[in-house]
Design a protein around this motif. Structure first.
Motif, short mmCIF file in Angstrom:
data_model
loop_
_atom_site.label_atom_id
_atom_site.label_comp_id
_atom_site.label_asym_id
_atom_site.label_seq_id
_atom_site.Cartn_x
_atom_site.Cartn_y
_atom_site.Cartn_z
N VAL A 11 0.97 -1.82 0.18
CA VAL A 11 0.03 -0.11 0.66
C VAL A 11 0.73 1.33 -0.07
O VAL A 11 1.64 1.12 0.75
N ASN A 12 0.74 2.08 -0.63
CA ASN A 12 1.08 3.36 -0.95
C ASN A 12 0.34 4.82 -0.94
O ASN A 12 -0.77 4.70 -1.34
N VAL A 21 2.98 6.78 3.11
CA VAL A 21 2.91 5.16 2.83
C VAL A 21 3.22 4.64 2.15
O VAL A 21 3.34 5.26 0.66
N ASN A 22 4.39 4.27 2.06
CA ASN A 22 5.51 3.78 1.06
C ASN A 22 5.30 2.27 1.10
O ASN A 22 6.56 1.31 1.80
N ASP A 23 4.38 1.41 0.24
CA ASP A 23 4.74 -0.14 0.03
C ASP A 23 4.64 -0.93 1.20
O ASP A 23 5.59 -2.20 1.93
N ILE A 24 3.96 -0.89 2.18
CA ILE A 24 3.75 -0.96 3.16
C ILE A 24 3.13 -2.72 3.41
O ILE A 24 1.73 -2.29 2.34
N SER A 25 2.68 -3.57 3.60
CA SER A 25 2.60 -4.95 3.48
C SER A 25 2.52 -5.69 4.96
O SER A 25 3.42 -5.34 6.05
N PHE A 26 1.42 -5.95 5.52
CA PHE A 26 1.41 -6.71 6.84
C PHE A 26 -0.25 -7.52 6.23
O PHE A 26 -1.19 -7.41 6.15
N ASN A 27 -0.20 -8.60 7.47
CA ASN A 27 -0.99 -9.19 8.31
C ASN A 27 -1.70 -9.37 9.53
O ASN A 27 -1.25 -8.83 10.36
N VAL A 28 -3.85 -9.58 9.46
CA VAL A 28 -3.58 -9.24 11.01
C VAL A 28 -3.81 -10.90 10.91
O VAL A 28 -5.36 -11.23 10.51
N GLY A 35 0.65 -4.56 16.54
CA GLY A 35 1.09 -3.27 17.37
C GLY A 35 1.82 -2.27 15.92
O GLY A 35 3.00 -2.86 15.92
N MET A 36 1.03 -1.48 15.92
CA MET A 36 2.03 -0.66 14.72
C MET A 36 2.34 0.54 15.42
O MET A 36 1.82 1.60 16.54
N VAL A 37 3.86 0.02 14.90
CA VAL A 37 4.61 1.23 16.14
C VAL A 37 5.69 1.78 15.87
O VAL A 37 6.20 1.65 13.38
N GLY A 38 6.18 3.01 16.05
CA GLY A 38 6.86 4.12 15.52
C GLY A 38 6.36 5.75 15.44
O GLY A 38 5.40 5.46 16.36
N PRO A 39 7.51 6.65 15.99
CA PRO A 39 7.28 8.36 16.17
C PRO A 39 6.23 8.60 15.41
O PRO A 39 5.16 8.30 14.72
N ASN A 40 5.22 9.82 16.05
CA ASN A 40 4.32 10.57 15.34
C ASN A 40 4.81 11.07 14.32
O ASN A 40 6.52 11.28 13.88
N GLY A 41 4.35 11.43 13.10
CA GLY A 41 4.30 11.26 11.83
C GLY A 41 5.10 10.53 11.05
O GLY A 41 4.82 10.32 10.18
N ALA A 42 5.15 8.97 11.04
CA ALA A 42 5.17 7.82 10.91
C ALA A 42 4.88 7.33 9.90
O ALA A 42 5.35 6.56 8.94
N GLY A 43 3.26 7.47 9.76
CA GLY A 43 2.34 7.04 8.39
C GLY A 43 1.61 5.92 9.10
O GLY A 43 0.49 5.79 8.44
N GLY A 209 7.40 6.75 6.96
CA GLY A 209 6.34 5.81 5.87
C GLY A 209 6.48 4.59 5.45
O GLY A 209 5.96 3.94 4.70
N GLU A 210 8.06 4.21 5.78
CA GLU A 210 8.18 2.52 5.28
C GLU A 210 8.68 1.60 6.60
O GLU A 210 8.22 2.60 7.95
N ALA A 211 7.76 0.40 6.29
CA ALA A 211 8.13 -0.74 7.92
C ALA A 211 9.45 -0.73 7.36
O ALA A 211 9.84 -1.56 6.20
N VAL A 212 9.58 -0.85 8.94
CA VAL A 212 11.36 -0.82 8.45
C VAL A 212 11.08 -2.45 9.49
O VAL A 212 12.87 -3.26 9.79
#
Length: 299
Positions: A11-12, A21-28, A35-43, A209-212
């Motif tokens: 997803v972009n 948001v740059n090319d993010i993929s995930f399943n639940v 848990g979706m984590v990251g600093p404020n403004g990460a996407g 914006g990227e899944a690291v």
């Protein structure tokens, strides 16, 4: 075959030429907390808004409950947005009844379930109060009840602990854990990583914006752990074979192990020496420490 509750693929999203948001993929999976984590403004919030069909992705695919999101699927989702909001001039009971009706919930069932949930959180006596009379924390708990009132299969929580005092934070953690026990799938977005670490089965780290980093929390912590153990004992004279260094932290000692040595071997060696051990713990970094390390590696 049991399908994932959520499937997000490549997803972009950009705003005014800036990719957020740059090319993010995930399943639940069913019955897990992501848990979706990251600093404020990460996407994180942008990703959630695409998942909720509030905004459309520029590219990529999102499936909820096995299919692209439609109105029927939306009624099986509970969403607590980052921006809170209840109707201030009506009572708690009226607010809950109205929000349940928006999810096509039967009135009698909604009233029964609202009463049970208010009782569960110790707020049954406040059901007749206008929401403007509630404290901020109580208002947030009521909004959480509204999120799960219609018994959704997927619960999406965007910064759910923001502004809560410690007592209400613990209460909300208990409620989220109960949802998982009931087989619900939960997405929990937060920039406070220790809260995510306590609750989540799987983690998606987002940075700029990227899944690291993405995977099960236990696997991630094992991958990034130091090869060391924390030792608290009655006496410590000489390090066993396989210990290549040590650091005194005051009440306990950190032993750094040779890469070929297992922690169990060190424990056995200490016991054979007759040392009374009060604490023996494999060192694992916190989620916050892992995030910092991952970001540094990408710079």
């Amino acid at each position: 075959m049991d399908v994932n509750t959520v499937e997000v693929s490549k997803v972009n999203k950009s705003f005014k030429g800036v990719k957020v948001v740059n090319d993010i993929s995930f399943n639940v999976e069913r019955g897990e907390i992501l848990g979706m984590v990251g600093p404020n403004g990460a996407g994180k919030t942008t990703t959630i808004r695409m998942l909720m069909d509030i905004i459309k992705p520029d590219a990529g695919e999102i499936k909820v409950l096995g299919r692209p999101l439609n109105e029927e699927a939306k009624n099986r989702i509970g969403y607590l947005p980052e921006e809170r909001g209840l109707y201030r001039k009506i009572t708690v009971s009226q607010s809950l009844a109205y929000l349940a009706a928006l999810k096509n919930m039967d009135t009698v069932r909604a009233q029964e379930r609202a009463a049970a949930l208010l009782e569960r959180v110790g707020m049954a006596q406040h059901k007749g109060k206008k929401t403007e009379e509630l404290s901020r924390g109580m208002g947030q708990i009521v909004q959480f009840i509204a999120t799960i009132l219609h018994d959704p299969e997927l619960v999406v929580l965007d910064e759910p602990f923001s502004g809560l005092d410690p007592v209400n934070t613990e209460l909300l953690k208990e409620l989220v854990s109960e949802l998982r026990t009931q087989g619900k799938s939960i997405i929990l977005s937060s920039h406070v990583m220790n809260q995510v670490e306590e609750l989540c089965d799987r983690v998606l780290m987002i940075h700029k914006g990227e899944a690291v980093l993405y995977g099960r929390l236990t696997d991630i912590k094992a991958r990034y752990r130091n090869n060391s153990v924390f030792l608290e004992c009655d006496r410590f004279e000489e390090a066993p074979r396989g210990v290549v260094g040590s650091k005194n932290h005051g009440r306990y000692v950190e032993l750094f192990l040779d890469s070929q040595v297992l922690p169990q071997e060190i424990l056995s060696a200490l016991v054979e020496k007759g040392i009374t051990i009060h604490r023996f713990e494999v060192s694992t970094p916190s989620l916050n420490e892992i995030f910092i390390q991952v970001v540094k590696e990408r710079q």
